[in-house]
Each structure stands twice: as structure tokens, then as C-alpha cells.
Design an enzyme around this catalytic site. Structure first.
Site, PDB file in Angstrom:
ATOM      1  CB  CYS A   1      71.872   5.776  -5.444  1.00  0.00           C
ATOM      2  SG  CYS A   1      71.647   7.433  -6.037  1.00  0.00           S
TER       3      CYS A   1
ATOM      4  CG  ASN B   1      56.426   5.433 -10.450  1.00  0.00           C
ATOM      5  OD1 ASN B   1      56.306   5.961 -11.557  1.00  0.00           O
ATOM      6  ND2 ASN B   1      57.584   5.342  -9.827  1.00  0.00           N
TER       7      ASN B   1
ATOM      8  N   GLY C   1      52.006  -7.638 -12.470  1.00  0.00           N
ATOM      9  CA  GLY C   1      51.308  -8.425 -11.451  1.00  0.00           C
ATOM     10  C   GLY C   1      51.501  -7.927 -10.036  1.00  0.00           C
ATOM     11  CG  HIS C   2      55.459  -6.570  -8.411  1.00  0.00           C
ATOM     12  ND1 HIS C   2      56.010  -5.658  -7.538  1.00  0.00           N
ATOM     13  CD2 HIS C   2      55.966  -6.276  -9.622  1.00  0.00           C
ATOM     14  CE1 HIS C   2      56.827  -4.855  -8.213  1.00  0.00           C
ATOM     15  NE2 HIS C   2      56.813  -5.214  -9.480  1.00  0.00           N
TER      16      HIS C   2
END
Ligand SMILES: *Cc1c(COP(=O)(O)O)cnc(C)c1O
Length: 374
Positions: A321, A147, A196-197
Site C-alpha cells: 500500500c 510478476n 525496458g526496466h
């Protein structure tokens, strides 16, 4: 606003929303009810299951709907530990927190975890997977695409190596689905997670593909929805949305790999030309067409993101964070990037919704934005 943070989440496609709306309004029946009104909802779920399966090259009965990518990842790994009774798992040092924190937790409980390192490009040597397999290994879990950097692992090759040794294999394909033309049944992959998102469906819905004849131990027990593999009354509208989004993803995968890739390449080239010394993380590895992770040595990523935000551009750093402060990304650190450089890195992630005008404008603005951080 110029939204370049599509690996964090994507806009719901209007076509997806339109498909969902009737199930948030008039078609509110419970899919488990036996009257026609309920069966209409059940039929909509069946259609969605076909749509997800078609995108993945899986069989509809291999698809389980879940609440998110995180649940899908957690369910796969927990199931493998439960069904095999084994107490060792193998994963990598660059996984999403959905896998990383679950593996950390199992490790604290006394399970064995092998954290496979990556090389400077962020790629992983398939031979290292084989070397890590032990007689008590329950599962190997590796992400299809990262990602943060977009780096793609050779998942099909690794799945075959695991199958040869009789070990279950799970892949977190949340970032790969819709961007990489992947096929679940092309390789002996036992579990595959998607969300899904990340593909223009709503937040709060995901799916887990479970290869047929793979033993499965559910995390949620209750009304035996999803053939007993995931109890809980179905999120019908979101499942319908996910199905429609998968259909759209199939139509758009070419656009992702041509137009979106060209926009990403243009953004990289434009920034590199204007900001000497910029480094692209994972540049020499196979990467997703939409993602770029850039290091600007000497620049504070959090103030760069704030300046970008001020200019209406959404991008992100590796990991934030809860305090809002930025910690050096574990992904970049695992690739040998020094802490100072990891803290000077940001990610842009594009989608089919982005235009060339947006990319041109970011390239134009970038030197001034960067100047603002100094
Ligand atoms: C977003 C993401 C997840 C988690 O999905 P959610 O639906 O947000 O829980 C897991 N893995 C990767 C690679 C992701 O990008």
C-alpha cells in the site's frame, strides 16, 4: 547487497548504458528534424526498432515505443475499445495493476468486464476465455507471465481461440520477454506490451507491438511520431537502450533458462530443506525460470522483508500500500491462498546478474533471518 527483486526492476546493463550515453550528450538532435544531426537520432531509433522486433519475431513497423509497460498495456486496451466501439473486455484476476486498474476504471464507467478466475496453481483454463466471449467483446487481455508467481499462461493457445472468434487479443508480456522464448508472429496476437526496466534497460521506456493491419486508436495525439500511433518527441537515449537490451536479452535467454533457473531451483530447494512447511506458489504450473513465490505459514512477510533488508537482501511481498503496509496479494488470493498465508508470502526474483555465491549466502542466512521475525 544481494538483489533478488528483478521482477520489480533490473539494473541497467553497462553495455546498454554505453549505447545510450552519446544520445544524452552529443547526439541531442530531434529525430523529426530533417538535417543530418536530427536524422542521426532517427536512424538510432530505427536500429532500436529492428532490435526489439528481432527479439519478438515481429516486423519493425509493428513496434511502437512508449514511456513504460503501463502505457503499452493501457494503449492496447483503450485502442481496442475505441476501434471496435464494443463495451466489454475480458481479463484475469491476477493481472498486474497496469491492466487491473485500467479495467477497474472502465468497469466503473459502465463497461462490462469479465474477470477470469485462475485455479489453485495460478493457471487459467483456455476454455473459460472462450465461454466469456460475447458479441460485444472488444478485447481479451491476459498476461504472458505473472510478476508475483512467475506462472505462465498458455498465451498462444488462447490467442488462437480468440482469433477463431474474431476477438482482439492483447498480452502483457512485460515479465515474459527475455525469459520465455516467445514469438509475436507465431500466434494471432494483436498487441504485446513490454517494458525496458524489466530487462536491463532504463525506467521510463517501453514498447507495444501492434500486429500489422490491426486498427489502432492512439492515446496521445500531437506531432505524429511513431507513425501517428504515439505522439511526443521520442526518448531517444532510452529507446536506444531498450533496443540494445533486447539484443542482449536474445543472447542471454539460454542463460536465463539454464543457469538462472538452476539458481532459482537451488534457492527454493535450499529454503524448503531448512524451513519445513514452506510452500511454493504455482509450483505445479509452468513458471518463469527466475521467480519464486514462497509462503511461510505463521510468519509476517513485512517483518521477514525487513530482516532480509537488514541482512542486505532485497526481496518483495505481493503488493505494498502507499502507507508501506502490506496488503494481501490479489494474485495469491485469486489462487485460493488464505489472507493470513498471503500475508506470510514473499517473492524472490533473480536475473543474469546473480551469482551462485549470492544464492548460497541467502540459503545459509535464511534460518537466522526467519528466526529474527519470531
Ligand atoms: C512492471 C510490470 C508492468 C508495468 O511496467 P512499467 O514499465 O513499470 O510501467 C506491467 N506488467 C507487468 C507484468 C509488470 O511486471
Amino acid at each position: 547487497m544481494i538483489y533478488l527483486d528483478n521482477n520489480a526492476t533490473t539494473a541497467i546493463d553497462p553495455i546498454v548504458l554505453e549505447a545510450m550515453l552519446p544520445f544524452l550528450t552529443e547526439h541531442y538532435g530531434n529525430p523529426s528534424s530533417s538535417y543530418t544531426f536530427g536524422r542521426r537520432a532517427a536512424a538510432a531509433i530505427d536500429t532500436a526498432r529492428d532490435q526489439v522486433a528481432a527479439l519478438l519475431g515481429a516486423e519493425p513497423r509493428e513496434i511502437i515505443f512508449t514511456s513504460c509497460g503501463t502505457e503499452s498495456d493501457n494503449a492496447a486496451i483503450a485502442s481496442a475499445l475505441a476501434t471496435t466501439g464494443h463495451r466489454h473486455l475480458i481479463t484475469s484476476t491476477v493481472e498486474h495493476s497496469a491492466v487491473k486498474n485500467q479495467a477497474d476504471n472502465f468497469e466503473r464507467q459502465g463497461y462490462g468486464v469479465t474477470w477470469l478466475p485462475v485455479n489453485l496453481d495460478g493457471t487459467l483454463d483456455p476454455a473459460s476465455v472462450v465461454e466469456a466471449i460475447r458479441p460485444d467483446t472488444a478485447i481479451v487481455s491476459l498476461m504472458w507471465a505473472n510478476n508475483e508467481t512467475g506462472v505462465i499462461f498458455p498465451i498462444e493457445e488462447i490467442a488462437n481461440l480468440c482469433a477463431d472468434r474474431g476477438v482482439l487479443f492483447h498480452t502483457d508480456a512485460v515479465q515474459a520477454v527475455g525469459k520465455v522464448p516467445l514469438q509475436f508472429n507465431n500466434a494471432p496476437i494483436h498487441f504485446l506490451a513490454l517494458s525496458g526496466h524489466k530487462l536491463h534497460a532504463p525506467k521510463g521506456v517501453g514498447a507495444l507491438a501492434v500486429r500489422r493491419r490491426t486498427k489502432f486508436s492512439p492515446m496521445l495525439l500531437g506531432g505524429s511520431q511513431e507513425r501517428g500511433k504515439r505522439s511526443g518527441t521520442e526518448n531517444v537515449a532510452s529507446i536506444v537502450g531498450l533496443g540494445r537490451a533486447c539484443e542482449l536479452a536474445q543472447e542471454r535467454i539460454v542463460d536465463e533458462n539454464t543457469r538462472v533457473r538452476a539458481l532459482r531451483d537451488k534457492l527454493e530447494a535450499g529454503i524448503l530443506a531448512r524451513v519445513p512447511g514452506t510452500r511454493i506458489n504455482g509450483a505445479n504450473a509452468p513458471r518463469l525460470p527466475n521467480t519464486t513465490s514462497l509462503t511461510f505459514p505463521g510468519v509476517d512477510a513485512s517483518s521477514l522483508l525487513a530482516q532480509l533488508d537488514h541482512a542486505g537482501v532485497c526481496a518483495s511481498a505481493g503488493s505494498a500500500c502507499t502507507s508501506g503496509a502490506i496488503a494481501p496479494s490479489h494474485v495469491l488470493k485469486a489462487m485460493g491462498v488464505r489472507d493470513a498465508d498471503a500475508l506470510a508470502s514473499i517473492r524472490f526474483s533473480l536475473a543474469c546478474t546473480n551469482t551462485e555465491a549470492e544464492i548460497d549466502s541467502v540459503i545459509q542466512l535464511f534460518p537466522t533471518i526467519l528466526e529474527g521475525t519470531r
